[in-house]
Scaffold this motif. Structure first.
Motif, PDB file in Angstrom:
ATOM      1  N   VAL A   1      -0.149   2.428  -5.005  1.00 26.47           N
ATOM      2  CA  VAL A   1       0.712   1.434  -4.362  1.00 26.47           C
ATOM      3  C   VAL A   1       2.172   1.857  -4.452  1.00 26.47           C
ATOM      4  O   VAL A   1       2.542   2.730  -5.238  1.00 26.47           O
ATOM      5  CB  VAL A   1       0.543   0.037  -5.013  1.00 26.47           C
ATOM      6  CG1 VAL A   1      -0.844  -0.534  -4.755  1.00 26.47           C
ATOM      7  CG2 VAL A   1       0.834   0.097  -6.510  1.00 26.47           C
TER       8      VAL A   1
ATOM      9  N   GLN B   1       0.837  -1.193   0.000  1.00 22.55           N
ATOM     10  CA  GLN B   1       0.000   0.000   0.000  1.00 22.55           C
ATOM     11  C   GLN B   1       0.878   1.251   0.000  1.00 22.55           C
ATOM     12  O   GLN B   1       1.998   1.254   0.522  1.00 22.55           O
ATOM     13  CB  GLN B   1      -0.917  -0.005   1.235  1.00 22.55           C
ATOM     14  CG  GLN B   1      -1.994  -1.080   1.178  1.00 22.55           C
ATOM     15  CD  GLN B   1      -2.790  -1.171   2.466  1.00 22.55           C
ATOM     16  OE1 GLN B   1      -2.205  -1.114   3.544  1.00 22.55           O
ATOM     17  NE2 GLN B   1      -4.101  -1.320   2.357  1.00 22.55           N
TER      18      GLN B   1
ATOM     19  N   PHE C   1      -6.159  -5.521  -3.312  1.00 22.60           N
ATOM     20  CA  PHE C   1      -5.983  -4.403  -4.244  1.00 22.60           C
ATOM     21  C   PHE C   1      -7.057  -4.440  -5.322  1.00 22.60           C
ATOM     22  O   PHE C   1      -7.434  -5.497  -5.820  1.00 22.60           O
ATOM     23  CB  PHE C   1      -4.606  -4.468  -4.909  1.00 22.60           C
ATOM     24  CG  PHE C   1      -3.462  -4.181  -3.980  1.00 22.60           C
ATOM     25  CD1 PHE C   1      -3.361  -2.954  -3.330  1.00 22.60           C
ATOM     26  CD2 PHE C   1      -2.482  -5.138  -3.757  1.00 22.60           C
ATOM     27  CE1 PHE C   1      -2.299  -2.699  -2.472  1.00 22.60           C
ATOM     28  CE2 PHE C   1      -1.425  -4.886  -2.910  1.00 22.60           C
ATOM     29  CZ  PHE C   1      -1.334  -3.652  -2.259  1.00 22.60           C
ATOM     30  N   THR C   2      -7.528  -3.272  -5.697  1.00 19.62           N
ATOM     31  CA  THR C   2      -8.495  -3.145  -6.778  1.00 19.62           C
ATOM     32  C   THR C   2      -8.028  -2.052  -7.734  1.00 19.62           C
ATOM     33  O   THR C   2      -7.111  -1.276  -7.434  1.00 19.62           O
ATOM     34  CB  THR C   2      -9.898  -2.799  -6.250  1.00 19.62           C
ATOM     35  OG1 THR C   2      -9.824  -1.566  -5.499  1.00 19.62           O
ATOM     36  CG2 THR C   2     -10.425  -3.903  -5.353  1.00 19.62           C
TER      37      THR C   2
ATOM     38  N   ASP D   1      -6.097   1.657  -7.115  1.00 21.80           N
ATOM     39  CA  ASP D   1      -5.385   1.797  -5.838  1.00 21.80           C
ATOM     40  C   ASP D   1      -3.970   2.321  -6.067  1.00 21.80           C
ATOM     41  O   ASP D   1      -3.251   1.844  -6.961  1.00 21.80           O
ATOM     42  CB  ASP D   1      -5.308   0.454  -5.115  1.00 21.80           C
ATOM     43  CG  ASP D   1      -6.621   0.038  -4.479  1.00 21.80           C
ATOM     44  OD1 ASP D   1      -7.529   0.885  -4.420  1.00 21.80           O
ATOM     45  OD2 ASP D   1      -6.738  -1.133  -4.058  1.00 21.80           O
TER      46      ASP D   1
END
Length: 372
Positions: free
Chosen positions: A353, A297, A347-348, A351
């Motif tokens: 990162v 993330q 995760f989609t 997102d």
């Protein structure tokens, strides 16, 4: 146990007019080795195999089996076994008769034929199928018969031309293991043509990657996977991400490259430190495998991370695949592969990162394709 023979291929060429289908190929195959010829359609791998078998004559060069020069010897006098993709079984003969055929052609005594056919049937686990016709067998069973027929006269060398190409994935994977196990038990030398890199990695002691009629690289599966000599080999053996980068210089931490306007990374592979003299800003190609990239993330990746945006997240059973667009780049997204058991966030698409690359796993190639 069969005794495999070495195969020596020296400066072999096959020309059709002005076109070179095989161009000065040299390979030394050790006795008992399993060597795969791997490459795309038109790379010359099948033409090379057909010359080893004697079905095509080379324009130039030498082929030896053991100490014997077989370059211009007829196929039936080379004492090599051959297995084709389409089985080539005689439909009017039973399984036993198909397997016995090469022994009858060699005028082996009937009693010996019966014994050797029984042994061959047991070897490929078809003891109960001897009286059936090929049409009564599944594709996998027919291919086992073809292997038994090729081995029944105990050749020192077995040539296989994409023998599993017509089978479904599960059966193909099962027979890969069976053939490799059988080859190791018998000690026969195998030269195996395939365009399937996973098949070559699974079965081979060494792989010769062919491109444009030449050997692009030859080595063990782990050597080719971990140390590809060119972008072609890197792309053909396994999955690989490629990035256009710029050379910035060398430091104690490794070779510095610019990935985007905001991101630079170090490459610590030994190969990156021993290329020709590089100048600041020189374009290079960086290559890294999907499993050597980590995604966290945003904000959790540390100072060496690269910003990215998730485009797609795919679950494929054994692992997750993420496609990530790197911040400041317009080229294809990076493919990232993570084991399914790893505790990844869900995760989609969209997102933000942090992307971290294993600096030991990055390969650098020059504009001409050579390793830097």
């Amino acid at each position: 146990m069969m005794k495999g023979e070495s195969v020596s291929i020296r400066d072999i060429e096959k020309r059709y007019g002005s076109a070179n289908a095989v161009n000065r190929v040299s390979i030394e195959v050790a006795a008992g080795e399993f060597l795969s010829l791997l490459g795309p359609s038109g790379s010359g791998k099948t033409t090379l195999l057909m010359m080893i078998a004697g079905f095509q004559l080379p324009t130039a060069g030498l082929i030896k089996v053991g100490a014997t020069d077989v370059t211009h010897v007829a196929p039936n006098r080379r004492n090599v076994g051959m297995v084709f993709q389409k089985y080539a079984l005689f439909p009017h003969m039973s399984v036993r008769e198909n397997i016995a055929f090469p022994l009858r052609m060699r005028k082996v005594h009937r009693q010996d034929i019966d014994r050797r056919v029984d042994e061959a049937l047991a070897m490929v686990r078809l003891d109960a199928y001897g009286d059936r016709k090929p049409v009564q067998l599944s594709g996998g069973q027919q291919q086992r018969v073809a292997v038994a027929r090729a081995l029944v006269f105990e050749p020192p060398v077995l040539l296989m031309d994409e023998p599993l190409g017509a089978l479904d994935k599960n059966l193909r994977e099962q027979l890969q293991i069976e053939i490799k196990t059988l080859q190791q038990r018998l000690g026969v030398t195998v030269i195996y043509v395939t365009h399937d890199q996973e098949e070559a990695l699974t079965m081979s002691d060494r792989i010769a990657v062919m491109n444009g009629g030449q050997i692009a690289q030859i080595g063990s599966p782990s050597n080719l996977y971990g140390q590809p000599a060119s972008p072609f080999v890197a792309a053909f053996i396994g999955k690989m991400n490629f990035l256009s980068v710029e050379y910035l210089g060398r430091s104690e931490s490794g070779t510095q490259i610019r990935v985007s306007d905001r991101s630079t990374i170090s490459v610590t592979r030994e190969t990156a430190a021993h290329g020709p003299a590089l100048t600041y800003g020189r374009p290079l190609r960086a290559a890294i495998r999907p499993e050597s990239i980590s995604v966290l993330q945003k904000g959790l990746g540390g100072p060496t991370s690269i910003r990215g945006i998730v485009e797609t997240s795919i679950y494929v059973g054994s692992h997750h695949i993420l496609l990530v667009n790197i911040d400041g780049r317009s080229d294809a997204p990076l493919q990232v592969q993570a084991p399914a058991g790893q505790n990844l966030p869900a995760f989609t698409r969209g997102d933000a990162v942090d992307v971290t690359m294993d600096s030991d796993a990055i390969h650098l190639f020059g504009e001409n394709g050579g390793v830097q």
